[in-house]
Write a protein that holds these residues in place. Structure first.
Motif, mmCIF file in Angstrom:
data_model
loop_
_atom_site.group_PDB
_atom_site.id
_atom_site.type_symbol
_atom_site.label_atom_id
_atom_site.label_comp_id
_atom_site.label_asym_id
_atom_site.label_seq_id
_atom_site.Cartn_x
_atom_site.Cartn_y
_atom_site.Cartn_z
ATOM 1 N N ARG A 276 0.829 -1.197 0.000
ATOM 2 C CA ARG A 276 0.000 0.000 0.000
ATOM 3 C C ARG A 276 0.872 1.259 0.000
ATOM 4 N NH1 ARG A 276 -3.962 -2.177 -1.694
ATOM 5 N NH2 ARG A 276 -5.582 -3.114 -0.409
ATOM 6 N N CYS B 264 -15.754 -0.688 -1.322
ATOM 7 C CA CYS B 264 -14.511 -0.611 -2.100
ATOM 8 C C CYS B 264 -13.449 -1.534 -1.518
ATOM 9 C CB CYS B 264 -13.992 0.821 -2.135
ATOM 10 S SG CYS B 264 -13.210 1.379 -0.596
ATOM 11 N N MET C 292 -11.571 -0.874 1.298
ATOM 12 C CA MET C 292 -10.614 -0.239 2.203
ATOM 13 C C MET C 292 -11.148 -0.213 3.626
ATOM 14 S SD MET C 292 -7.608 0.911 2.527
ATOM 15 C CE MET C 292 -7.112 0.966 0.818
ATOM 16 N N GLY D 287 -8.093 -2.127 4.792
ATOM 17 C CA GLY D 287 -7.305 -2.458 3.612
ATOM 18 C C GLY D 287 -5.844 -2.109 3.728
ATOM 19 N N ASP E 263 -8.557 -5.765 -1.802
ATOM 20 C CA ASP E 263 -8.495 -5.619 -3.259
ATOM 21 C C ASP E 263 -9.540 -6.499 -3.935
ATOM 22 O OD1 ASP E 263 -6.401 -3.832 -3.018
ATOM 23 O OD2 ASP E 263 -4.843 -5.336 -3.376
ATOM 24 N N SER F 174 -11.446 7.059 2.227
ATOM 25 C CA SER F 174 -10.865 5.745 1.968
ATOM 26 C C SER F 174 -11.237 5.246 0.589
ATOM 27 C CB SER F 174 -11.323 4.742 3.029
ATOM 28 O OG SER F 174 -10.832 5.090 4.307
ATOM 29 N N CYS F 175 -12.466 5.509 0.170
ATOM 30 C CA CYS F 175 -12.914 5.087 -1.168
ATOM 31 C C CYS F 175 -12.055 5.727 -2.247
ATOM 32 C CB CYS F 175 -14.372 5.473 -1.390
ATOM 33 S SG CYS F 175 -15.544 4.846 -0.185
ATOM 34 N N HIS G 3 -8.485 4.150 -2.315
ATOM 35 C CA HIS G 3 -8.397 2.791 -2.850
ATOM 36 C C HIS G 3 -8.670 2.776 -4.348
ATOM 37 C CE1 HIS G 3 -9.274 -1.748 -1.974
ATOM 38 N NE2 HIS G 3 -8.075 -1.544 -2.480
ATOM 39 N N GLU H 234 -5.555 4.043 -6.161
ATOM 40 C CA GLU H 234 -4.470 3.068 -6.162
ATOM 41 C C GLU H 234 -4.745 1.939 -7.144
ATOM 42 O OE1 GLU H 234 -2.875 -0.212 -3.030
ATOM 43 O OE2 GLU H 234 -2.746 1.859 -2.332
#
Length: 454
Positions: free
Chosen positions: A177, A377, A379, A384, A394, A419-420, A423, A426
């Motif tokens: 991460r 999502c 996370m 996550g 993931d 957080s959404c 993630h 990424e």
């Protein structure tokens, strides 16, 4: 059994003989567990939110119903004298991301997110709090006191070869991460302007330190809508008046209930004038602002918390309400261009707040948008980021959300959750926007374009 949350007001009407076999020593927590009627609706994967860990694993134990079976066994003494440290219960509860999908979609509204908080608090009382959980939970406090040091440590961990791997071995933060980096300068509240109706804006830790542009956008949107925006500050008699307010969500989600209660009480003191005056209280981060409407009611804060819960709104909820009351004065301009993809935070979906989002986006002329049909999502706050959970996080995102974003490569993405957004960026390279930023684009007449794609 000592409860860490207040379960005394848990809704138990109409449950028939659902409580058969639940011992009195479990008290109201046991009754909250027992509302599950074992219809196995949570072990299906239709459209909706519930249950991301079951959807990703297809393991019945990783469903709300499967977790309830083990919680009942724990309360019935089947898992030994210290059931909340039993590895079988831990294996089930640890994969709950607290999405609250079960509370919305379960026939009897099993609130597994709240049950997990109680479980974690019980485990913490027996085993102590892990270092990683202390760090994640205390991040709002660390950012308030030492923002530069936190930023430098994250940069060091993400950029120095081997540092991420060392952090994984020592603390358990997943090496793969890339941690979100705080902004060079946190949000600075502007002076209230205008003579319009006063609204109170709560700028959460994530907007303040990681995404100050979102807080700036919200201030601009509300001010240009004719409101006098007052950014919420600690009460004058707060012993920590120099530290920004925090809803306590990070503590609560990791079972550190007393610390969460302290933060909630600070919020309550700061909001008493708004509660007395009737000023609307507006927030930006779904998990934070909705904690005031849900989780804070389980902290034993009294009737004031219940009154406060009725006066708190997400930004899009407030704008939708003002439109319904014919009091909205936002001169929104057309936003033609690629279709906007919209991902709803799990807690937004759980309380039905996506209706307000849809209504607000329809106010923007020429805006084409589509809601992504997906669950969490993955996370789930810090879930996550944890080494043992990163791969599953993931997998949750890959069930529907990430493919939908990749399949629309020129579409901007709206995702209100911090957080959404992290993630999604990424996993897909797409930088998500908050609804406040979308509205500001519309007010300025600046098109949403592929520049929003990282």
């Amino acid at each position: 059994m000592k409860h860490h949350l207040d379960w005394s007001s848990y809704e138990t009407a109409g449950q028939g003989d659902a409580y058969a076999g639940i011992p009195a020593t479990g008290g109201d927590f046991a009754r909250a567990v027992a509302v599950c009627i074992s219809d196995r609706q949570c072990q299906r994967s239709p459209k909706g939110v519930m249950c991301p860990s079951f959807r990703a694993t297809q393991d019945p134990v990783q469903s709300p119903g499967g977790r309830v079976v083990l919680l009942k066994a724990a309360l019935n003494g089947e898992l030994g004298l210290t059931p909340f440290t039993h590895p079988e219960l831990a294996a089930a509860m640890d994969l709950c991301v607290g999405c609250k999908g079960c509370k919305r979609e379960c026939a009897n509204q099993v609130d597994m997110a709240a049950l997990k908080i109680e479980y974690q608090a019980q485990r913490n009382a027996l085993n102590g709090v892990r270092l990683r959980d202390r760090l994640f939970a205390a991040m709002p406090r660390l950012l308030a006191r030492h923002p530069g040091s936190v930023r430098n440590l994250i940069k060091l961990r993400d950029r120095v070869p081997g540092a991420a791997q060392l952090a994984e071995r020592l603390v358990g933060i997943a090496a793969q991460r890339q941690l979100p980096l705080p902004a060079p300068q946190p949000f600075v509240a502007p002076e209230p302007q205008g003579e319009g109706r006063t609204v109170i804006l709560f700028v959460d830790t994530f907007a303040r330190h990681f995404s100050p542009s979102i807080a700036d956008a919200a201030c601009q949107v509300l001010t240009r809508g004719g409101y006098r925006v007052q950014v919420l500050e600690p009460a004058p008699d707060d012993a920590e008046a120099d530290r920004p307010l925090c809803c306590g969500r990070t503590y609560l989600s990791l079972g550190q209930v007393e610390a969460a209660r302290h933060e909630a009480q600070r919020m309550q003191r700061a909001l008493r004038p708004a509660l007395a005056s009737g000023h609307p209280i507006i927030g930006l981060e779904p998990s934070c602002i909705l904690s005031l409407r849900d989780d804070h009611l389980k902290l034993g804060l009294g009737p004031e918390a219940e009154a406060l819960a009725r006066q708190v709104h997400l930004l899009e909820e407030f704008i939708a309400r003002e439109h319904d009351r014919k009091q909205l004065q936002l001169p929104l301009q057309p936003l033609p261009g690629p279709r906007l993809l919209v991902h709803g935070h799990c807690h937004q979906k759980a309380v039905g707040a996506m209706k307000s989002m849809r209504k607000v986006l329809r106010l923007i002329p020429a805006l084409d948008f589509e809601f992504i049909e997906s669950s969490c999502c993955g996370m789930g706050g810090s879930f996550g980021l944890e080494a043992e959970h990163a791969a599953l996080a993931d997998a949750m995102g890959e069930l529907a959300l990430f493919p939908a974003i990749r399949n629309a490569p020129t579409s901007p993405l709206l995702a209100n959750g911090f957080s959404c957004r992290g993630h999604c960026e990424e996993a897909t390279g797409r930088r998500g926007l908050h609804v406040a930023e979308i509205l500001l684009h519309s007010l300025d007449g600046t098109a949403l374009s592929p520049t929003e794609v990282a």
